[in-house]
Enzyme design. Structure first.
Site, PDB file in Angstrom:
ATOM      1  N   HIS A 159     -44.765 -25.393 -57.946  1.00 38.94           N
ATOM      2  CA  HIS A 159     -44.666 -23.802 -57.769  1.00 38.94           C
ATOM      3  C   HIS A 159     -46.321 -23.093 -57.990  1.00 38.94           C
ATOM      4  O   HIS A 159     -47.016 -23.727 -58.774  1.00 38.94           O
ATOM      5  CB  HIS A 159     -43.912 -23.014 -58.793  1.00 38.94           C
ATOM      6  CG  HIS A 159     -44.376 -22.697 -60.261  1.00 38.94           C
ATOM      7  ND1 HIS A 159     -45.061 -21.610 -60.449  1.00 38.94           N
ATOM      8  CD2 HIS A 159     -44.166 -23.449 -61.378  1.00 38.94           C
ATOM      9  CE1 HIS A 159     -45.394 -21.448 -61.830  1.00 38.94           C
ATOM     10  NE2 HIS A 159     -44.817 -22.576 -62.363  1.00 38.94           N
ATOM     11  N   CYS A 160     -46.430 -22.068 -57.397  1.00 35.59           N
ATOM     12  CA  CYS A 160     -47.752 -21.292 -57.703  1.00 35.59           C
ATOM     13  C   CYS A 160     -47.272 -19.884 -57.926  1.00 35.59           C
ATOM     14  O   CYS A 160     -46.148 -19.606 -58.231  1.00 35.59           O
ATOM     15  CB  CYS A 160     -48.522 -21.295 -56.431  1.00 35.59           C
ATOM     16  SG  CYS A 160     -48.115 -20.917 -54.818  1.00 35.59           S
ATOM     17  N   ARG A 161     -48.005 -18.915 -57.506  1.00 38.01           N
ATOM     18  CA  ARG A 161     -47.668 -17.511 -57.747  1.00 38.01           C
ATOM     19  C   ARG A 161     -46.523 -17.036 -56.805  1.00 38.01           C
ATOM     20  O   ARG A 161     -45.510 -16.625 -57.223  1.00 38.01           O
ATOM     21  CB  ARG A 161     -48.810 -16.700 -57.640  1.00 38.01           C
ATOM     22  CG  ARG A 161     -48.370 -15.076 -58.091  1.00 38.01           C
ATOM     23  CD  ARG A 161     -49.699 -14.124 -58.050  1.00 38.01           C
ATOM     24  NE  ARG A 161     -50.367 -14.022 -56.594  1.00 38.01           N
ATOM     25  CZ  ARG A 161     -49.697 -13.512 -55.693  1.00 38.01           C
ATOM     26  NH1 ARG A 161     -48.867 -12.743 -55.921  1.00 38.01           N
ATOM     27  NH2 ARG A 161     -50.672 -13.343 -54.727  1.00 38.01           N
TER      28      ARG A 161
END
Length: 176
Positions: A60-62
């Site tokens: 995941h990222c933002r």
């Protein structure tokens, strides 16, 4: 190779079954806000992960855009089933799942760059209109710096902001 996306509900179910959540954001982004228990493996220093007991990994990222854009690299770094969390940490929060927030940490450097660059452009235009046209050069200078940063990946303003006192705490924590 493109990694499949997975929604938050399915991701939570996989995590409960032994999957591992991996945060690929940079340390300054993670310092302010992160999912408890997520491992940190920033994209800029991505390495193969030793996850013998993991049934799957979920990156995941933002917002999910960074993970999707780097799906091939992420897939190559994992030795088991791998997924991208659709919507990133923003979707995780929207689903009401726990997030650790440390408001004492500064906002991430790139947001600081956006704020400072925007203020300088507005100031250059205002001063150019109401004081002297020579101040319009400030807006042109900032614009040229943003073009340079976008084309080369090197941002002088980010380097300068990283030296500011409010950002030193994050740098010291990273060095430890």
């Amino acid at each position: 190779m493109s990694l499949p996306t997975i929604d938050v509900t399915s991701a939570k179910r996989l995590l409960d079954q032994g999957a591992v959540l991996i945060d690929i954001r940079e340390a300054d982004e993670r310092a302010r806000e992160h999912v408890p228990g997520a491992r940190h493996n920033p994209l800029s220093r991505l390495s193969a992960m030793e996850l013998q007991s993991a049934t799957a990994v979920i990156f995941h990222c933002r917002s999910g855009a960074r993970t999707a854009a780097n799906a091939q690299r992420l897939g190559a770094a994992s030795e088991c089933d791998a997924y991208i969390l659709e919507g990133g940490i923003e979707a995780w929060k929207k689903a009401g799942l726990p997030v650790t927030v440390d408001v004492r940490q500064p906002i991430e450097i790139m947001r600081q760059v956006q704020i400072v660059a925007g203020c300088l452009v507005v100031a250059g235009i205002a001063l150019g209109v109401w004081v002297a046209p020579v101040f319009l050069a400030l807006s042109a200078f900032v614009g040229a710096g943003l073009v340079l940063a976008g084309t080369t990946g090197w941002c002088g303003m980010a380097k300068l902001l990283a030296l500011m006192p409010w950002n030193r705490r994050v740098r010291k924590a990273l060095a430890a």
